[in-house]
Write a protein that holds these residues in place. Sequence first.
Motif, short mmCIF file in Angstrom:
data_model
loop_
_atom_site.label_atom_id
_atom_site.label_comp_id
_atom_site.label_asym_id
_atom_site.label_seq_id
_atom_site.Cartn_x
_atom_site.Cartn_y
_atom_site.Cartn_z
N GLY A 27 0.85 -1.23 -0.07
CA GLY A 27 0.18 0.06 0.08
C GLY A 27 0.74 1.20 0.11
O GLY A 27 0.17 2.50 0.24
N SER A 28 1.95 1.04 -0.19
CA SER A 28 3.00 2.47 0.02
C SER A 28 3.05 2.98 -1.29
O SER A 28 2.96 2.41 -2.39
CB SER A 28 4.37 2.25 0.36
OG SER A 28 4.45 1.61 1.84
N GLY A 29 3.12 4.49 -1.44
CA GLY A 29 3.52 5.02 -3.13
C GLY A 29 4.77 4.78 -3.24
O GLY A 29 5.69 4.26 -2.59
N MET A 30 5.25 5.20 -4.57
CA MET A 30 6.36 4.90 -5.11
C MET A 30 7.57 5.49 -4.25
O MET A 30 8.57 5.10 -3.84
CB MET A 30 6.50 5.42 -6.48
CG MET A 30 7.95 5.46 -7.42
SD MET A 30 8.84 3.79 -7.02
CE MET A 30 7.52 2.81 -7.95
N GLN A 31 7.19 6.91 -3.95
CA GLN A 31 8.36 7.82 -3.50
C GLN A 31 8.46 7.21 -1.94
O GLN A 31 9.76 7.16 -1.40
CB GLN A 31 7.94 9.16 -3.30
CG GLN A 31 8.26 9.79 -4.91
CD GLN A 31 7.95 11.23 -4.82
OE1 GLN A 31 8.22 11.95 -3.88
NE2 GLN A 31 7.54 11.76 -5.90
#
Length: 280
Positions: free
Chosen positions: A123-127
Amino acid sequence: MLWSFVFTMLAVVLLARLAQQALAVAYGRYRAIFTDQADVRLAEVFLFLDARQLWALNVAFCAAVVLLVGLMSANVVLALMLGLGALGVPPLLARRTRQRRLAKFDAQLPDLLLALAGALRAGSGMQTALRQVVSGFAPPLSQELGLMLREQRMGRAFDEALSGLSMRMPTESTRLVVSALTIATHNGGNLAETLERIAFTLRSRLHLLGRIDALTAQGRMQAWVMAGLPLLLAVALHYLEPQAMAQLWESALGWTLIATVLVLEVAGVLLIRRIVNIEV
């Protein structure tokens, strides 16, 4: 007769002065080129050293080579030639260091992509995923990606930061990863699955390159043996038969033969390395 002698001495002095000026200009130009390239190459491998100190060490190394060869062979010309050749040793070492750094970076990319895919699935974003996984890797990957993240914090766009990474690490694997990340950030899609596929492709490519290196190791060793054997044989014969070898070291014909042998040696090594250098 006196005037002829005077004119000859004046010509010799003038030629010596011109040679001195030419050598001074060449020395200053080579020093400027050396320091500029040293700054760039050291920054590429995250070594922040003073290029002027490296230049002083390079000059000291060349002087030591000249002195050592001169004492061992009592041949001034040979000592000066090897001393000039020693000037090319630092660029070769820098190029070799960069090649090893690029190879290590490529070897770390599959693990990075799998870690990124796992973070994205969580569930984390790319950055955010990049910041989470970068700290767990060793240099050079942690250094390069850490620099990319710092550039983003300073306001640089993500695409531009990726382009900077591709320019600093110009390998096929890096370009593939940068292209995939750029396309995914613009068009969306299942980025985690894409990263896993790229990781599998890169790992297979590294495995194939490893097999090629193992199969061509004998050919590369033959190149160095072929190049080193005549030199070792010449040194051995110099101490076993010094009078016979004196014709080789002290005559114009001998120096011509030595130059011919060196040219053929270099050509043979380059040809063998070109044959065994298989691109994938």
